[in-house]
Structures are given as structure tokens and as C-alpha cells.
Design a protein around this motif. Structure first.
Motif, mmCIF file in Angstrom:
data_model
loop_
_atom_site.group_PDB
_atom_site.id
_atom_site.type_symbol
_atom_site.label_atom_id
_atom_site.label_comp_id
_atom_site.label_asym_id
_atom_site.label_seq_id
_atom_site.Cartn_x
_atom_site.Cartn_y
_atom_site.Cartn_z
ATOM 1 N N THR A 92 42.082 37.730 43.313
ATOM 2 C CA THR A 92 41.453 39.043 43.414
ATOM 3 C C THR A 92 40.918 39.468 42.049
ATOM 4 N N GLU A 93 40.237 40.608 42.047
ATOM 5 C CA GLU A 93 39.742 41.144 40.775
ATOM 6 C C GLU A 93 40.892 41.365 39.793
ATOM 7 N N GLY A 94 42.040 41.821 40.302
ATOM 8 C CA GLY A 94 43.198 42.050 39.439
ATOM 9 C C GLY A 94 43.709 40.779 38.787
ATOM 10 N N VAL A 95 43.724 39.690 39.552
ATOM 11 C CA VAL A 95 44.168 38.403 39.013
ATOM 12 C C VAL A 95 43.193 37.928 37.939
ATOM 13 N N ILE A 96 41.912 37.992 38.248
ATOM 14 C CA ILE A 96 40.886 37.534 37.302
ATOM 15 C C ILE A 96 40.891 38.403 36.046
ATOM 16 N N TYR A 97 41.004 39.719 36.225
ATOM 17 C CA TYR A 97 41.062 40.629 35.083
ATOM 18 C C TYR A 97 42.237 40.275 34.173
ATOM 19 N N THR A 98 43.397 40.012 34.758
ATOM 20 C CA THR A 98 44.583 39.705 33.964
ATOM 21 C C THR A 98 44.392 38.412 33.187
ATOM 22 N N MET A 99 43.757 37.411 33.804
ATOM 23 C CA MET A 99 43.504 36.156 33.094
ATOM 24 C C MET A 99 42.459 36.364 32.000
ATOM 25 N N MET A 100 41.443 37.158 32.275
ATOM 26 C CA MET A 100 40.443 37.458 31.246
ATOM 27 C C MET A 100 41.111 38.169 30.061
ATOM 28 N N LYS A 101 42.017 39.093 30.350
ATOM 29 C CA LYS A 101 42.729 39.819 29.297
ATOM 30 C C LYS A 101 43.585 38.857 28.472
ATOM 31 N N ALA A 102 44.191 37.877 29.118
ATOM 32 C CA ALA A 102 44.992 36.881 28.394
ATOM 33 C C ALA A 102 44.104 36.096 27.429
ATOM 34 N N HIS A 103 42.936 35.685 27.902
ATOM 35 C CA HIS A 103 42.004 34.974 27.015
ATOM 36 C C HIS A 103 41.558 35.876 25.869
ATOM 37 N N TYR A 104 41.268 37.122 26.173
ATOM 38 C CA TYR A 104 40.819 38.070 25.153
ATOM 39 C C TYR A 104 41.887 38.277 24.081
ATOM 40 N N ARG A 105 43.132 38.450 24.509
ATOM 41 C CA ARG A 105 44.235 38.641 23.552
ATOM 42 C C ARG A 105 44.402 37.431 22.643
ATOM 43 N N ASN A 106 43.964 36.285 23.115
ATOM 44 C CA ASN A 106 44.095 35.053 22.356
ATOM 45 C C ASN A 106 42.788 34.668 21.665
ATOM 46 N N SER A 107 41.886 35.635 21.572
ATOM 47 C CA SER A 107 40.594 35.479 20.877
ATOM 48 C C SER A 107 39.733 34.371 21.456
ATOM 49 N N ASP A 108 39.913 34.075 22.722
ATOM 50 C CA ASP A 108 39.100 33.059 23.405
ATOM 51 C C ASP A 108 37.976 33.774 24.148
ATOM 52 N N TYR A 109 37.058 34.345 23.369
ATOM 53 C CA TYR A 109 35.997 35.183 23.922
ATOM 54 C C TYR A 109 35.001 34.387 24.765
ATOM 55 N N THR A 110 34.798 33.123 24.435
ATOM 56 C CA THR A 110 33.913 32.276 25.223
ATOM 57 C C THR A 110 34.434 32.144 26.649
ATOM 58 N N GLN A 111 35.743 31.977 26.786
ATOM 59 C CA GLN A 111 36.347 31.845 28.121
ATOM 60 C C GLN A 111 36.285 33.165 28.870
ATOM 61 N N VAL A 112 36.417 34.284 28.165
ATOM 62 C CA VAL A 112 36.280 35.602 28.803
ATOM 63 C C VAL A 112 34.905 35.723 29.426
ATOM 64 N N LEU A 113 33.875 35.376 28.653
ATOM 65 C CA LEU A 113 32.496 35.456 29.170
ATOM 66 C C LEU A 113 32.264 34.458 30.295
ATOM 67 N N SER A 114 32.850 33.293 30.196
ATOM 68 C CA SER A 114 32.712 32.289 31.254
ATOM 69 C C SER A 114 33.309 32.795 32.562
ATOM 70 N N MET A 115 34.473 33.427 32.485
ATOM 71 C CA MET A 115 35.073 33.974 33.695
ATOM 72 C C MET A 115 34.263 35.134 34.232
ATOM 73 N N TYR A 116 33.693 35.918 33.359
ATOM 74 C CA TYR A 116 32.869 37.044 33.785
ATOM 75 C C TYR A 116 31.621 36.550 34.531
ATOM 76 N N ASP A 117 31.034 35.481 34.035
ATOM 77 C CA ASP A 117 29.817 34.934 34.637
ATOM 78 C C ASP A 117 30.079 34.245 35.968
ATOM 79 N N THR A 118 31.322 33.893 36.240
ATOM 80 C CA THR A 118 31.637 33.152 37.464
ATOM 81 C C THR A 118 31.777 34.029 38.646
#
Length: 106
Positions: free
Chosen positions: A80-106
Motif C-alpha cells: 500500500t501507499e503506507g508500506v511504500i512511504y515507509t520504505m521510501m523514508k528508510a531510504h531517505y534516512r539512509n541518504s539513498d536519495y536515488t532509491q527514494v526517487l526510483s520508488m517515487y517514479d514506480t
């Protein structure tokens, strides 16, 4: 957490454990949070709310591999959006901004 620790035997269910994991996340209690997560099969037997709590916990403590492992255990239909948001937040907290954008684009 004090209440959970005092009544761990009688509060040994997924709802109480999920709240205890969330408390560990907010209190920066990595050791107890890992013990709580390790006590269950978060990859196979946990409900979606427990998995979200585990992803958030791992992301907070800079364990992106742990967060990703839990995320990957969730079938795509349940992401769900909540699951994806939480994973995006995990990437963001770990400075993996490329992965945040990749998940956003998917």
C-alpha cells in the motif's frame, strides 16, 4: 516499554509487540527493538502493520538491508501507499536519495 517489559508474558501478541517495536524506534532503543523483531518471523508470519513497524525500525537504525528484506517479503498486492512511504523514508534516512526517487517514479 516499561509496561510491556513488566507484562511481556501476558502481552505476547503481535499488536503489543508492534507497539513495543514502535516505542523502541522512538526511544532509540535498538537492542530491545532487535530482540523483539528477532523473536518473531517478521518475514513470513507478521501482519502488514508489524512489517511496517519493522521497516521503520530498520530504517531508523541505518539497516537498509533489513528494511529491504522485510519490504521484499510483502507481496506486491499488499504494498500500500503506507508500506511504500515507509520504505521510501528508510531510504531517505539512509541518504539513498536515488532509491527514494526510483520508488517515487514506480
Amino acid at each position: 516499554l516499561v509496561l510491556y517489559d513488566q507484562h511481556a508474558t501476558s502481552l505476547n501478541n503481535n499488536v503489543c509487540r508492534m507497539f513495543a517495536i514502535k516505542a523502541c524506534t522512538h526511544l532509540s532503543n535498538e537492542r530491545q527493538g532487535r530482540e523483539l523483531i528477532d523473536a518473531i518471523d517478521v518475514y513470513n508470519d507478521a501482519n502488514i502493520q508489524m512489517k511496517i513497524a519493522a521497516i521503520d525500525f530498520y530504517g531508523t537504525f541505518v539497516d537498509i538491508a533489513g528494511a529491504k528484506h522485510v519490504f521484499d517479503s510483502i507481496c506486491s498486492v499488499d504494498r500500500t501507499e503506507g508500506v511504500i512511504y515507509t520504505m521510501m523514508k528508510a531510504h531517505y534516512r539512509n541518504s539513498d536519495y536515488t532509491q527514494v526517487l526510483s520508488m517515487y517514479d514506480t
